[in-house]
Design an enzyme around this catalytic site. Structure first.
Site: not given
Ligand code: C2G
Length: 128
Positions: A44, A46
Protein backbone atom coordinates in the site's frame (compact mmCIF):
# COMPACT_ATOMS: atom_id res chain seq x y z
CA UNK A 1 -24.83 -13.35 15.92
CA UNK A 2 -24.41 -10.50 13.43
CA UNK A 3 -20.72 -10.31 12.42
CA UNK A 4 -19.08 -7.13 11.11
CA UNK A 5 -15.70 -6.87 9.37
CA UNK A 6 -13.42 -3.94 8.57
CA UNK A 7 -9.87 -3.46 7.30
CA UNK A 8 -7.04 -1.07 7.94
CA UNK A 9 -3.52 -0.22 9.08
CA UNK A 10 -4.57 1.49 12.35
CA UNK A 11 -1.17 3.08 12.91
CA UNK A 12 -0.77 5.85 15.54
CA UNK A 13 -4.29 5.19 16.80
CA UNK A 14 -6.51 8.29 16.83
CA UNK A 15 -10.14 9.34 17.34
CA UNK A 16 -10.95 8.78 13.65
CA UNK A 17 -10.07 5.12 14.06
CA UNK A 18 -12.07 4.82 17.28
CA UNK A 19 -15.13 6.52 15.73
CA UNK A 20 -14.99 4.03 12.83
CA UNK A 21 -14.58 1.00 15.09
CA UNK A 22 -17.40 2.09 17.43
CA UNK A 23 -19.86 2.69 14.56
CA UNK A 24 -18.83 -0.58 12.87
CA UNK A 25 -19.35 -2.57 16.10
CA UNK A 26 -22.76 -0.91 16.59
CA UNK A 27 -23.88 -2.40 13.26
CA UNK A 28 -23.74 -5.93 14.73
CA UNK A 29 -22.70 -8.06 17.70
CA UNK A 30 -19.11 -8.95 16.81
CA UNK A 31 -16.39 -6.93 15.08
CA UNK A 32 -13.44 -8.43 13.22
CA UNK A 33 -10.64 -6.05 12.24
CA UNK A 34 -8.40 -7.35 9.46
CA UNK A 35 -5.15 -5.53 10.16
CA UNK A 36 -2.63 -4.74 7.43
CA UNK A 37 0.62 -6.64 7.95
CA UNK A 38 3.90 -4.78 7.52
CA UNK A 39 4.37 -6.60 4.21
CA UNK A 40 0.92 -5.54 2.95
CA UNK A 41 1.58 -1.96 4.06
CA UNK A 42 4.60 -1.99 1.77
CA UNK A 43 2.22 -2.94 -1.07
CA UNK A 44 0.00 0.00 0.00
CA UNK A 45 3.13 2.20 -0.01
CA UNK A 46 2.53 2.84 3.68
CA UNK A 47 5.19 2.59 6.39
CA UNK A 48 3.58 2.13 9.80
CA UNK A 49 5.36 3.51 12.85
CA UNK A 50 4.18 0.55 14.99
CA UNK A 51 4.86 -3.04 13.95
CA UNK A 52 2.00 -5.36 13.07
CA UNK A 53 2.40 -7.15 16.43
CA UNK A 54 2.14 -3.87 18.36
CA UNK A 55 -0.78 -2.56 16.24
CA UNK A 56 -2.55 -5.90 16.91
CA UNK A 57 -2.04 -5.63 20.69
CA UNK A 58 -3.34 -2.05 20.62
CA UNK A 59 -6.46 -2.98 18.59
CA UNK A 60 -7.22 -6.00 20.79
CA UNK A 61 -7.34 -3.63 23.79
CA UNK A 62 -10.23 -1.66 22.26
CA UNK A 63 -13.62 -2.63 23.69
CA UNK A 64 -15.31 -2.41 20.23
CA UNK A 65 -12.93 -5.00 18.73
CA UNK A 66 -13.63 -8.73 19.16
CA UNK A 67 -11.03 -10.25 16.87
CA UNK A 68 -7.99 -9.15 14.85
CA UNK A 69 -6.83 -11.04 11.73
CA UNK A 70 -3.92 -10.30 9.36
CA UNK A 71 -4.40 -8.59 6.00
CA UNK A 72 -1.82 -9.88 3.51
CA UNK A 73 -3.38 -9.02 0.12
CA UNK A 74 -6.03 -6.92 -1.66
CA UNK A 75 -7.64 -10.16 -2.84
CA UNK A 76 -8.47 -11.85 0.47
CA UNK A 77 -11.70 -9.99 1.32
CA UNK A 78 -14.22 -12.40 -0.28
CA UNK A 79 -12.50 -15.36 1.39
CA UNK A 80 -12.43 -13.52 4.73
CA UNK A 81 -16.16 -12.69 4.49
CA UNK A 82 -17.06 -16.30 3.60
CA UNK A 83 -14.68 -18.03 6.05
CA UNK A 84 -15.83 -15.85 8.98
CA UNK A 85 -19.59 -15.88 8.17
CA UNK A 86 -19.56 -12.08 7.97
CA UNK A 87 -22.87 -10.20 7.57
CA UNK A 88 -21.61 -6.62 7.19
CA UNK A 89 -18.46 -5.13 5.61
CA UNK A 90 -17.67 -1.59 6.76
CA UNK A 91 -15.06 0.97 5.63
CA UNK A 92 -14.65 4.72 5.85
CA UNK A 93 -16.10 6.51 2.84
CA UNK A 94 -12.68 7.41 1.43
CA UNK A 95 -13.19 3.89 0.04
CA UNK A 96 -16.72 4.62 -1.23
CA UNK A 97 -17.63 2.14 -3.98
CA UNK A 98 -14.24 0.40 -4.01
CA UNK A 99 -15.50 -2.79 -2.37
CA UNK A 100 -19.00 -3.06 -3.89
CA UNK A 101 -18.05 -6.48 -5.33
CA UNK A 102 -18.58 -7.75 -1.77
CA UNK A 103 -22.33 -7.00 -2.06
CA UNK A 104 -22.78 -10.52 -3.45
CA UNK A 105 -21.56 -11.88 -0.09
CA UNK A 106 -22.59 -9.41 2.61
CA UNK A 107 -23.95 -5.92 3.30
CA UNK A 108 -21.43 -3.20 2.33
CA UNK A 109 -21.47 0.06 4.29
CA UNK A 110 -19.19 3.08 3.90
CA UNK A 111 -19.19 5.41 6.89
CA UNK A 112 -18.30 9.14 6.89
CA UNK A 113 -14.67 9.72 7.89
CA UNK A 114 -13.84 11.80 10.95
CA UNK A 115 -12.70 15.19 9.68
CA UNK A 116 -9.41 16.84 10.64
CA UNK A 117 -7.44 13.82 11.79
CA UNK A 118 -5.30 11.19 10.08
CA UNK A 119 -2.10 9.28 10.77
CA UNK A 120 -0.41 11.33 8.04
CA UNK A 121 -1.55 14.61 9.66
CA UNK A 122 -0.12 13.49 13.00
CA UNK A 123 3.25 12.76 11.39
CA UNK A 124 3.29 16.11 9.52
CA UNK A 125 2.27 18.12 12.59
CA UNK A 126 4.92 16.43 14.74
CA UNK A 127 7.61 17.52 12.27
CA UNK A 128 6.68 21.23 12.60
N1 C2G B 1 -10.74 6.54 9.09
C1 C2G B 1 -11.79 7.41 9.40
N2 C2G B 1 -11.51 8.71 9.69
C2 C2G B 1 -10.24 9.16 9.69
C3 C2G B 1 -9.17 8.29 9.38
C4 C2G B 1 -9.44 6.97 9.09
O1 C2G B 1 -12.96 7.00 9.42
N3 C2G B 1 -10.02 10.47 9.98
C5 C2G B 1 -11.06 5.15 8.78
C6 C2G B 1 -10.67 4.74 7.37
O2 C2G B 1 -11.67 5.13 6.43
C7 C2G B 1 -10.58 3.21 7.50
C8 C2G B 1 -10.10 3.04 8.95
O3 C2G B 1 -10.34 4.29 9.64
O4 C2G B 1 -11.89 2.62 7.36
C9 C2G B 1 -8.64 2.68 9.04
O5 C2G B 1 -7.90 3.68 8.36
P1 C2G B 1 -6.41 3.32 7.85
O6 C2G B 1 -5.66 2.65 8.94
O7 C2G B 1 -5.86 4.51 7.16
O8 C2G B 1 -6.74 2.17 6.78
P2 C2G B 1 -6.41 2.14 5.21
O9 C2G B 1 -4.98 2.44 4.98
O10 C2G B 1 -7.44 2.94 4.53
O11 C2G B 1 -6.55 0.56 4.90
O12 C2G B 1 -7.90 -3.22 2.43
C10 C2G B 1 -8.26 -1.95 2.93
C11 C2G B 1 -7.10 -1.24 3.55
O13 C2G B 1 -6.40 -2.07 4.47
C12 C2G B 1 -7.62 0.00 4.24
Amino acid sequence: MKKVITYGTYDLLHVGHINLLRRARELGDYLIVVLSTDEFNAIKNKKAYHSYDDRKIILEAIKYVDEVLPEYTWEQKIQDVVDNDVDVFVMGNDWEGKFDFLKDYCEVIYLPRTEGISTTKIKVDLHK
